[in-house]
Design a protein around this motif. Structure first.
Motif, mmCIF file in Angstrom:
data_model
loop_
_atom_site.group_PDB
_atom_site.id
_atom_site.type_symbol
_atom_site.label_atom_id
_atom_site.label_comp_id
_atom_site.label_asym_id
_atom_site.label_seq_id
_atom_site.Cartn_x
_atom_site.Cartn_y
_atom_site.Cartn_z
ATOM 1 N N SER A 187 0.848 -1.111 0.026
ATOM 2 C CA SER A 187 -0.011 -0.132 0.015
ATOM 3 C C SER A 187 0.745 1.389 -0.014
ATOM 4 O O SER A 187 0.392 2.354 -0.665
ATOM 5 C CB SER A 187 -0.893 0.006 1.243
ATOM 6 N N THR A 216 -6.423 0.330 -0.632
ATOM 7 C CA THR A 216 -5.290 -0.534 -0.473
ATOM 8 C C THR A 216 -5.237 -1.572 0.405
ATOM 9 O O THR A 216 -6.243 -1.366 1.577
ATOM 10 C CB THR A 216 -4.055 0.617 0.067
ATOM 11 N N ILE A 271 1.324 2.491 -3.332
ATOM 12 C CA ILE A 271 0.072 3.049 -3.946
ATOM 13 C C ILE A 271 0.274 4.607 -3.332
ATOM 14 O O ILE A 271 -0.335 5.457 -4.173
ATOM 15 C CB ILE A 271 -1.205 2.254 -3.475
ATOM 16 N N GLN A 272 0.571 4.738 -2.025
ATOM 17 C CA GLN A 272 0.404 6.119 -1.521
ATOM 18 C C GLN A 272 1.713 7.078 -2.243
ATOM 19 O O GLN A 272 1.229 8.205 -2.569
ATOM 20 C CB GLN A 272 0.613 6.089 -0.246
ATOM 21 N N LYS A 317 -8.281 -7.092 0.705
ATOM 22 C CA LYS A 317 -7.538 -5.932 1.184
ATOM 23 C C LYS A 317 -8.102 -5.291 2.578
ATOM 24 O O LYS A 317 -7.308 -4.555 3.134
ATOM 25 C CB LYS A 317 -8.179 -4.973 0.218
ATOM 26 N N GLY A 350 2.793 6.609 -5.295
ATOM 27 C CA GLY A 350 2.258 6.738 -6.616
ATOM 28 C C GLY A 350 1.163 7.659 -6.693
ATOM 29 O O GLY A 350 1.122 8.782 -7.715
ATOM 30 N N MET A 351 0.138 7.664 -5.751
ATOM 31 C CA MET A 351 -1.062 8.429 -5.883
ATOM 32 C C MET A 351 -0.458 10.198 -5.588
ATOM 33 O O MET A 351 -1.017 11.133 -6.100
ATOM 34 C CB MET A 351 -1.976 8.142 -4.828
ATOM 35 N N ALA A 370 -6.134 10.120 -2.584
ATOM 36 C CA ALA A 370 -5.306 10.451 -3.648
ATOM 37 C C ALA A 370 -5.816 11.767 -4.305
ATOM 38 O O ALA A 370 -4.755 12.185 -5.045
ATOM 39 C CB ALA A 370 -5.798 9.361 -4.668
ATOM 40 N N GLN A 399 -2.726 10.247 -13.954
ATOM 41 C CA GLN A 399 -3.401 9.051 -14.134
ATOM 42 C C GLN A 399 -4.740 9.048 -14.652
ATOM 43 O O GLN A 399 -5.250 9.962 -14.271
ATOM 44 C CB GLN A 399 -3.031 8.164 -12.730
#
Length: 245
Positions: free
Chosen positions: A73, A113, A76-77, A157, A79-80, A120, A86
């Motif tokens: 996760s 996540t 993802i954090q 998840k 990336g966001m 995000a 995106q």
């Protein structure tokens, strides 16, 4: 000479750790540890050390039932935080803007996540209001977004998230039934005094949770019932947005 020096100023162990993340990312599916070893050629004893570290830091997630390794996760954090271009956020941005302008409150978009819903995107209203959250913030179970995540995210998840928050997750069966049916959740002052929220799931055509829209503002400005005009507006927006997925 400068170029040569820069090429040597690297940390090999960090590159090795990144190669593990690359292997899982390129596979586009969870991997067994034997598959990771085949892709990276890291010795078994060292691979366990790297993986244990990555799991500890939430860069990799290990499914306890299958033993498979997923990207974690925290990635993802990260990336966001950086993903202004995106597709999902590009789709969501004008809707969040419209929701914020229509309600004069702050609109958030969070993604599911393994550690819970992570913010995000934030579209702030003109109100001077510190909601105590920024991009990358993990939302707790007693928030409106947390309630949506708890009921609509895939079980693999929510499992770790529920274990981490088991002492604070108190499910009201009647409320849960209503949230599932109406696809809207309310939370009165869950984090900050006088600040409340309402959240809705964004589902794709397979009924999978893509993300969560949350409206946050002063309690007097945030709806607390399904029949409130703002709740009806948000539900209409949810249906319209979900058509994109």
């Amino acid at each position: 000479m400068e170029t040569t020096k820069k090429s040597r100023d690297t940390i090999q162990s960090l590159s090795i750790g990144i190669s593990i993340l690359d292997a899982i990312a390129k596979a586009k599916r969870p991997l067994k540890i034997t598959e990771i070893q085949e892709e990276t050629n890291i010795t078994k004893s060292n691979l366990y050390k790297y993986i244990n570290t990555l799991v500890q830091d939430d860069l990799i997630f290990r499914d306890q039932n299958s033993g498979l390794y997923h990207l974690g996760s925290k990635l993802i954090q990260y990336g966001m935080t950086a993903m202004g271009n995106q597709d999902v956020l590009a789709i969501m941005s004008p809707y969040l803007q419209s929701i914020s302008e229509h309600t004069n409150n702050t609109a958030l978009f969070s993604v599911p996540t393994f550690n819970g819903p992570v913010i995000a995107k934030i579209t702030r209203s003109n109100q001077i209001l510190n909601i105590g959250a920024e991009i990358g913030t993990l939302l707790p179970p007693y928030s409106a977004a947390g309630k949506i995540f708890n009921l609509f995210a895939e079980q693999h998840k929510t499992k770790k998230w529920k274990e981490n928050y088991q002492s604070t997750i108190v499910e009201d069966l009647d409320e849960a039934q209503t949230i599932r049916k109406e696809k809207i959740a309310f939370a009165k002052e869950p984090l900050i005094s006088e600040v409340s929220s309402v959240a809705l799931p964004i589902l794709n055509y397979l009924n999978e949770l893509i993300g969560i829209i949350t409206l946050v503002g002063f309690s007097s400005d945030i709806p607390g019932t399904i029949d409130h005009p703002q709740s009806k507006f948000l539900q209409e927006m949810r249906v319209e947005i979900s058509k994109n997925f």
